[in-house]
Every structure is written in structure tokens, then in C-alpha cells.
Design a protein around this motif. Structure first.
Motif, PDB file in Angstrom:
ATOM      1  N   ASP A  58       0.816  -1.217   0.000  1.00 43.53           N
ATOM      2  CA  ASP A  58       0.000   0.000   0.000  1.00 43.53           C
ATOM      3  C   ASP A  58       0.846   1.263   0.000  1.00 43.53           C
ATOM      4  O   ASP A  58       0.570   2.209  -0.742  1.00 43.53           O
ATOM      5  N   ASP A  59       1.873   1.302   0.830  1.00 43.39           N
ATOM      6  CA  ASP A  59       2.695   2.515   0.919  1.00 43.39           C
ATOM      7  C   ASP A  59       3.387   2.806  -0.405  1.00 43.39           C
ATOM      8  O   ASP A  59       3.448   3.961  -0.845  1.00 43.39           O
ATOM      9  N   ALA A  60       3.908   1.768  -1.043  1.00 40.25           N
ATOM     10  CA  ALA A  60       4.592   1.962  -2.328  1.00 40.25           C
ATOM     11  C   ALA A  60       3.608   2.438  -3.389  1.00 40.25           C
ATOM     12  O   ALA A  60       3.922   3.340  -4.177  1.00 40.25           O
ATOM     13  N   LEU A  61       2.409   1.848  -3.422  1.00 45.15           N
ATOM     14  CA  LEU A  61       1.420   2.247  -4.425  1.00 45.15           C
ATOM     15  C   LEU A  61       0.954   3.685  -4.194  1.00 45.15           C
ATOM     16  O   LEU A  61       0.773   4.448  -5.150  1.00 45.15           O
ATOM     17  N   ASN A  62       0.794   4.062  -2.935  1.00 43.81           N
ATOM     18  CA  ASN A  62       0.410   5.444  -2.626  1.00 43.81           C
ATOM     19  C   ASN A  62       1.486   6.413  -3.115  1.00 43.81           C
ATOM     20  O   ASN A  62       1.177   7.471  -3.669  1.00 43.81           O
ATOM     21  N   TRP A  63       2.751   6.060  -2.897  1.00 41.27           N
ATOM     22  CA  TRP A  63       3.857   6.904  -3.356  1.00 41.27           C
ATOM     23  C   TRP A  63       3.850   6.985  -4.889  1.00 41.27           C
ATOM     24  O   TRP A  63       4.006   8.065  -5.464  1.00 41.27           O
ATOM     25  N   GLN A  64       3.661   5.847  -5.557  1.00 38.80           N
ATOM     26  CA  GLN A  64       3.636   5.823  -7.020  1.00 38.80           C
ATOM     27  C   GLN A  64       2.510   6.710  -7.556  1.00 38.80           C
ATOM     28  O   GLN A  64       2.701   7.467  -8.511  1.00 38.80           O
ATOM     29  N   PHE A  65       1.336   6.616  -6.951  1.00 40.51           N
ATOM     30  CA  PHE A  65       0.215   7.457  -7.377  1.00 40.51           C
ATOM     31  C   PHE A  65       0.573   8.928  -7.218  1.00 40.51           C
ATOM     32  O   PHE A  65       0.324   9.751  -8.111  1.00 40.51           O
ATOM     33  N   SER A  66       1.159   9.270  -6.072  1.00 44.14           N
ATOM     34  CA  SER A  66       1.506  10.658  -5.809  1.00 44.14           C
ATOM     35  C   SER A  66       2.488  11.190  -6.848  1.00 44.14           C
ATOM     36  O   SER A  66       2.330  12.295  -7.375  1.00 44.14           O
ATOM     37  N   VAL A  67       3.487  10.406  -7.182  1.00 42.67           N
ATOM     38  CA  VAL A  67       4.495  10.833  -8.165  1.00 42.67           C
ATOM     39  C   VAL A  67       3.870  10.982  -9.552  1.00 42.67           C
ATOM     40  O   VAL A  67       4.116  11.965 -10.257  1.00 42.67           O
ATOM     41  N   LEU A  68       3.040  10.020  -9.939  1.00 41.61           N
ATOM     42  CA  LEU A  68       2.497  10.010 -11.306  1.00 41.61           C
ATOM     43  C   LEU A  68       1.311  10.937 -11.507  1.00 41.61           C
ATOM     44  O   LEU A  68       1.107  11.452 -12.617  1.00 41.61           O
ATOM     45  N   PHE A  69       0.519  11.172 -10.461  1.00 40.14           N
ATOM     46  CA  PHE A  69      -0.740  11.899 -10.651  1.00 40.14           C
ATOM     47  C   PHE A  69      -0.842  13.220  -9.891  1.00 40.14           C
ATOM     48  O   PHE A  69      -1.661  14.059 -10.243  1.00 40.14           O
ATOM     49  N   GLU A  70      -0.038  13.378  -8.860  1.00 35.39           N
ATOM     50  CA  GLU A  70      -0.127  14.604  -8.072  1.00 35.39           C
ATOM     51  C   GLU A  70       1.065  15.517  -8.290  1.00 35.39           C
ATOM     52  O   GLU A  70       1.003  16.700  -7.990  1.00 35.39           O
ATOM     53  N   GLY A  71       2.163  14.967  -8.783  1.00 34.13           N
ATOM     54  CA  GLY A  71       3.299  15.789  -9.154  1.00 34.13           C
ATOM     55  C   GLY A  71       4.315  16.001  -8.064  1.00 34.13           C
ATOM     56  O   GLY A  71       4.146  16.852  -7.209  1.00 34.13           O
ATOM     57  N   GLN A  72       5.321  15.187  -8.070  1.00 30.16           N
ATOM     58  CA  GLN A  72       6.493  15.403  -7.229  1.00 30.16           C
ATOM     59  C   GLN A  72       7.665  15.502  -8.189  1.00 30.16           C
ATOM     60  O   GLN A  72       8.061  14.522  -8.789  1.00 30.16           O
ATOM     61  N   GLY A  73       8.201  16.701  -8.354  1.00 29.28           N
ATOM     62  CA  GLY A  73       9.300  16.864  -9.300  1.00 29.28           C
ATOM     63  C   GLY A  73       8.801  16.872 -10.731  1.00 29.28           C
ATOM     64  O   GLY A  73       7.662  17.243 -11.013  1.00 29.28           O
TER      65      GLY A  73
END
Length: 197
Positions: A58-73
Motif C-alpha cells: 500500500d505505501d509503495a502504491l500510494n507513493w507511485q500514485f503521488s508521483v504520477l498523478f499529483e506531481g512530485q518533481g
């Protein structure tokens, strides 16, 4: 809900909402049933893709979603149409305003607490599902031809090739197949637009 509206609603929700949400976790458990939810041109290929989804905690998927859809960098696959359709890759550009007018004309408004531009890929699939649900086939076709299909193949290509999330790469592959099938089955002719990303 009409059967034709189910798949775009599921896919749209997965592209738009965080996997932390309990209802999205429940949707993810239904992913092996996707082959039965639509009259796929190649049901065997879809069945193979849906048999073994990439597993991730779950934690990894949440991070992946954040990077791909919410914009980190630097976002490798920004999920907003205007980034692909505007020369300067701007969010909330003229194409977003045009699409917002289309939604308003068809009585669709999204209550987004994140001030998300309406041309977010998942939101657009949800809008298409809502129009299908209301038996507004002409409007759903217009949404696809004018606003989503001109840039969706490029976006889904970038997402399929991302090195961050095998889960979302698989989701992008299946969604691309769905949109191709839909385009052929409905005889859609997407507007030709220059893609800037």
C-alpha cells in the motif's frame, strides 16, 4: 448503472482517486473481472493482462500514485490534457477552458477539493461514464473525439513506459486497449491535434 458506463467509471476512478481510499482499494480487488465487463476485440489479451496484476504494498502504491498523478518533481506523464495540447505545456490553458464549457453545456460539474483541472485523464473518463449513464451518446462521443482521444494515446504511451509503477503501466495498457476498441466500435474520428509533449 448501464453496463457501457461501468468500465469507464472504474478506469476513471483508478486514474483519479488515491489508492488509499477504501472504495478504490475495493475497485482494485475487482480488476481480474475487467475482461467480463466489456465486449473486447481481443478478450484473451485482456484476460492475460488481468490475470496477474503487479503486486505492490500500500505505501509503495500510494507513493507511485503521488508521483504520477499529483506531481512530485518532473512528471513523466502529466495526466492533464492541456499539458499535451498547449504549446507551452500549461495547466489550465485555453483547451481546459474550452472543455470546461463543454461540461457546463452538458450539466456536468465536478466538486474537486484539490482544484484539479477538469481535463485530468481520470476525470474525463468519469465524465464520459456520466454521459453514457444519462443516455447522452452523442455528447459522450463528442467528449471522446474532441477532448480526450486527441491526446490520450500519447499520455497512455508515456504512462505505459514509466519506470515508477508497473501497476499503473498495466492500467495504462488496458485503458489504451479499451479506448482503441471504443473508437472502432463507435466509429469515432478523433480531432487531429498537435501534441506538444
Amino acid at each position: 448503472m448501464s453496463s457501457a458506463a461501468v468500465l469507464p467509471r472504474i478506469l476513471g476512478a483508478l486514474f483519479y482517486y488515491s489508492p488509499q481510499r477504501p472504495d478504490i482499494k475495493a475497485l482494485m480487488e475487482c480488476l481480474p473481472t475487467l475482461p467480463s465487463l466489456y465486449a473486447w476485440r481481443d478478450p484473451q489479451a485482456i484476460a492475460r493482462l488481468c490475470e496477474a496484476w503487479p503486486t505492490v504494498d500500500d505505501d509503495a502504491l500510494n507513493w507511485q500514485f503521488s508521483v504520477l498523478f499529483e506531481g512530485q518533481g518532473d512528471m513523466i506523464a502529466p495526466p492533464w490534457g492541456s499539458v499535451f495540447l498547449e504549446k507551452d505545456n500549461l495547466l489550465m490553458g485555453d483547451t481546459t477552458a474550452e472543455y470546461r464549457g463543454f461540461l457546463r453545456d452538458h450539466g456536468l460539474a465536478f466538486d474537486s477539493h484539490q482544484q484539479e483541472p477538469e481535463d485530468q485523464f481520470g476525470l474525463m473518463l468519469l465524465a464520459c461514464s456520466a454521459l453514457i449513464e444519462r443516455d447522452e451518446a452523442v455528447a459522450a462521443a463528442a467528449l471522446l473525439e474532441k477532448y480526450l482521444l486527441p491526446w490520450a494515446p500519447r499520455y497512455l504511451e508515456l504512462l505505459q513506459n514509466n519506470a515508477i509503477s508497473p501497476f499503473y503501466a498495466r492500467l495504462a495498457c488496458i485503458t489504451d486497449m479499451f479506448l482503441q476498441d471504443l473508437q472502432q466500435q463507435l466509429g469515432l474520428s478523433p480531432v487531429q491535434r498537435r501534441i506538444y509533449k
